[in-house]
Motif scaffolding. Structure first.
Motif, PDB file in Angstrom:
ATOM      1  N   LEU A 139       0.822  -1.201   0.000  1.00 53.31           N
ATOM      2  CA  LEU A 139       0.000   0.000   0.000  1.00 53.31           C
ATOM      3  C   LEU A 139       0.861   1.258   0.000  1.00 53.31           C
ATOM      4  O   LEU A 139       0.541   2.248  -0.663  1.00 53.31           O
ATOM      5  CB  LEU A 139      -0.938  -0.008   1.203  1.00 53.31           C
ATOM      6  CG  LEU A 139      -2.018  -1.099   1.194  1.00 53.31           C
ATOM      7  CD1 LEU A 139      -2.789  -1.088   2.503  1.00 53.31           C
ATOM      8  CD2 LEU A 139      -2.961  -0.919   0.006  1.00 53.31           C
ATOM      9  N   ALA A 140       1.991   1.210   0.731  1.00 52.91           N
ATOM     10  CA  ALA A 140       2.890   2.373   0.763  1.00 52.91           C
ATOM     11  C   ALA A 140       3.541   2.592  -0.595  1.00 52.91           C
ATOM     12  O   ALA A 140       3.719   3.736  -1.035  1.00 52.91           O
ATOM     13  CB  ALA A 140       3.955   2.173   1.838  1.00 52.91           C
ATOM     14  N   ALA A 141       3.884   1.494  -1.282  1.00 53.55           N
ATOM     15  CA  ALA A 141       4.555   1.603  -2.577  1.00 53.55           C
ATOM     16  C   ALA A 141       3.641   2.178  -3.653  1.00 53.55           C
ATOM     17  O   ALA A 141       4.104   2.834  -4.587  1.00 53.55           O
ATOM     18  CB  ALA A 141       5.060   0.230  -3.015  1.00 53.55           C
ATOM     19  N   GLU A 142       2.343   1.965  -3.533  1.00 52.12           N
ATOM     20  CA  GLU A 142       1.409   2.456  -4.546  1.00 52.12           C
ATOM     21  C   GLU A 142       1.178   3.961  -4.454  1.00 52.12           C
ATOM     22  O   GLU A 142       0.736   4.586  -5.415  1.00 52.12           O
ATOM     23  CB  GLU A 142       0.079   1.713  -4.435  1.00 52.12           C
ATOM     24  CG  GLU A 142       0.193   0.249  -4.805  1.00 52.12           C
ATOM     25  CD  GLU A 142      -1.150  -0.364  -5.151  1.00 52.12           C
ATOM     26  OE1 GLU A 142      -2.158   0.372  -5.173  1.00 52.12           O
ATOM     27  OE2 GLU A 142      -1.179  -1.566  -5.411  1.00 52.12           O
ATOM     28  N   ARG A 143       1.446   4.539  -3.274  1.00 56.63           N
ATOM     29  CA  ARG A 143       1.313   5.994  -3.084  1.00 56.63           C
ATOM     30  C   ARG A 143      -0.058   6.501  -3.569  1.00 56.63           C
ATOM     31  O   ARG A 143      -0.155   7.474  -4.304  1.00 56.63           O
ATOM     32  CB  ARG A 143       2.441   6.746  -3.806  1.00 56.63           C
ATOM     33  CG  ARG A 143       3.819   6.344  -3.330  1.00 56.63           C
ATOM     34  CD  ARG A 143       4.903   7.117  -4.053  1.00 56.63           C
ATOM     35  NE  ARG A 143       6.228   6.703  -3.658  1.00 56.63           N
ATOM     36  CZ  ARG A 143       6.871   7.136  -2.587  1.00 56.63           C
ATOM     37  NH1 ARG A 143       6.290   8.017  -1.794  1.00 56.63           N
ATOM     38  NH2 ARG A 143       8.089   6.703  -2.305  1.00 56.63           N
ATOM     39  N   LEU A 144      -1.088   5.827  -3.145  1.00 52.24           N
ATOM     40  CA  LEU A 144      -2.433   6.199  -3.572  1.00 52.24           C
ATOM     41  C   LEU A 144      -2.886   7.460  -2.846  1.00 52.24           C
ATOM     42  O   LEU A 144      -2.796   7.545  -1.627  1.00 52.24           O
ATOM     43  CB  LEU A 144      -3.399   5.049  -3.288  1.00 52.24           C
ATOM     44  CG  LEU A 144      -3.066   3.733  -4.001  1.00 52.24           C
ATOM     45  CD1 LEU A 144      -3.985   2.624  -3.538  1.00 52.24           C
ATOM     46  CD2 LEU A 144      -3.164   3.914  -5.502  1.00 52.24           C
ATOM     47  N   PRO A 145      -3.376   8.452  -3.581  1.00 50.51           N
ATOM     48  CA  PRO A 145      -3.783   9.715  -2.957  1.00 50.51           C
ATOM     49  C   PRO A 145      -4.887   9.501  -1.920  1.00 50.51           C
ATOM     50  O   PRO A 145      -5.862   8.793  -2.170  1.00 50.51           O
ATOM     51  CB  PRO A 145      -4.298  10.540  -4.148  1.00 50.51           C
ATOM     52  CG  PRO A 145      -3.648   9.926  -5.348  1.00 50.51           C
ATOM     53  CD  PRO A 145      -3.541   8.472  -5.056  1.00 50.51           C
ATOM     54  N   GLY A 146      -4.701  10.129  -0.766  1.00 51.26           N
ATOM     55  CA  GLY A 146      -5.734  10.086   0.257  1.00 51.26           C
ATOM     56  C   GLY A 146      -5.803   8.802   1.059  1.00 51.26           C
ATOM     57  O   GLY A 146      -6.695   8.657   1.890  1.00 51.26           O
TER      58      GLY A 146
END
Length: 255
Positions: A19-26
């Motif tokens: 999840l951290a690697a995807e850097r999804l906004p919000g």
């Protein structure tokens, strides 16, 4: 989106890393650790340590911190926590996923004795051997405390506390464990029976191969079932897909 991961396992840490690697906004990720290990491996993201105060306390925390998804990635034998998670998620109306590595499956040459509890394992041991490699962790050693005629090699991350077997040597170590090392443990301590929980995964599986090679019996404690109605992901990648599906690709990004 706020995701709470009930963690402390390799899978929980890997999910947080994905999840951290995807850097999804919000996306906000909070990792909850029980605090039973003195020096846990810390995952990326926010970390809280300690219990919630049962199902009601967890439900209150979910509401107070506006949690949108709950992932139970605790150890397969953390049955009480999983039940509390299911009750809390239902109370707070938060989607819940159980992240569980697949259990082990016996293969040709294995000499397994499957039991339903540590107490059943202890009752079976005197008929199987005298030098026991006990790999069930430091919790629950009281079940074996009365077996004074047996000798135990107990492997755990932290030192165990009483009550525990009277004749016991402690091996402080943390997985993953290699096959050659497990062979040395069995031969060097003249082990004639192994006790393990069906934790699954590759990190501690080599002991099963070493026991098979040596023709040793293995007492396997079956894992408790996942609470009824809770969907299960077999690996962190499946858990990421579930999070996207549960809340919509628009909210989590198109990646």
């Amino acid at each position: 989106m706020h995701v709470l991961i009930l963690g402390g396992t390799t899978e929980a840490r890997r999910l947080a890393e994905l999840l951290a690697a995807e850097r999804l906004p919000g996306l906000r990720v909070t990792n909850s650790l029980a605090g039973r290990v003195a020096a846990p491996r810390m995952p990326p993201g926010e970390v809280r340590v300690g219990g919630f105060g049962g199902a009601d306390g967890l439900a209150a925390w979910l509401r107070a911190h506006t949690v949108d998804a709950l992932v139970d990635a605790t150890h397969p034998f953390a049955g009480t926590i999983s039940l509390n998670a299911a009750r809390a998620a239902a109370t707070a109306h938060v989607p819940l996923l159980a992240l569980r590595r697949p259990g082990w499956v016996p293969v040709e040459g294995d000499v397994w004795h499957e039991v339903g509890s540590l107490e059943e394992a202890a009752a079976l041991l005197p008929a199987l051997g005298r030098r026991v490699f006990l790999t069930t962790g430091r919790m629950g050693l009281a079940a074996f405390a009365g077996l004074d005629e047996l000798w135990f090699l107990v492997r755990s991350v932290d030192a165990p506390e009483a009550p525990h077997p009277a004749r016991m040597e402690v091996l402080l170590d943390r997985g993953p464990f290699g096959l050659d090392g497990e062979r040395r443990v069995l031969s060097g301590h003249r082990i004639d029976v192994v006790v393990t929980k069906d934790s699954g995964g590759a990190a501690t599986a080599p002991k099963l191969t070493a026991a098979r090679e040596a023709g040793l019996p293995v007492v396997v404690v079956r894992r408790p079932p996942v609470p009824d109605g809770v969907p299960v992901a077999a690996d962190p990648a499946q858990a990421v897909r579930w999070l996207r599906e549960a809340h919509g690709r628009a909210a989590y990004g198109s990646g």
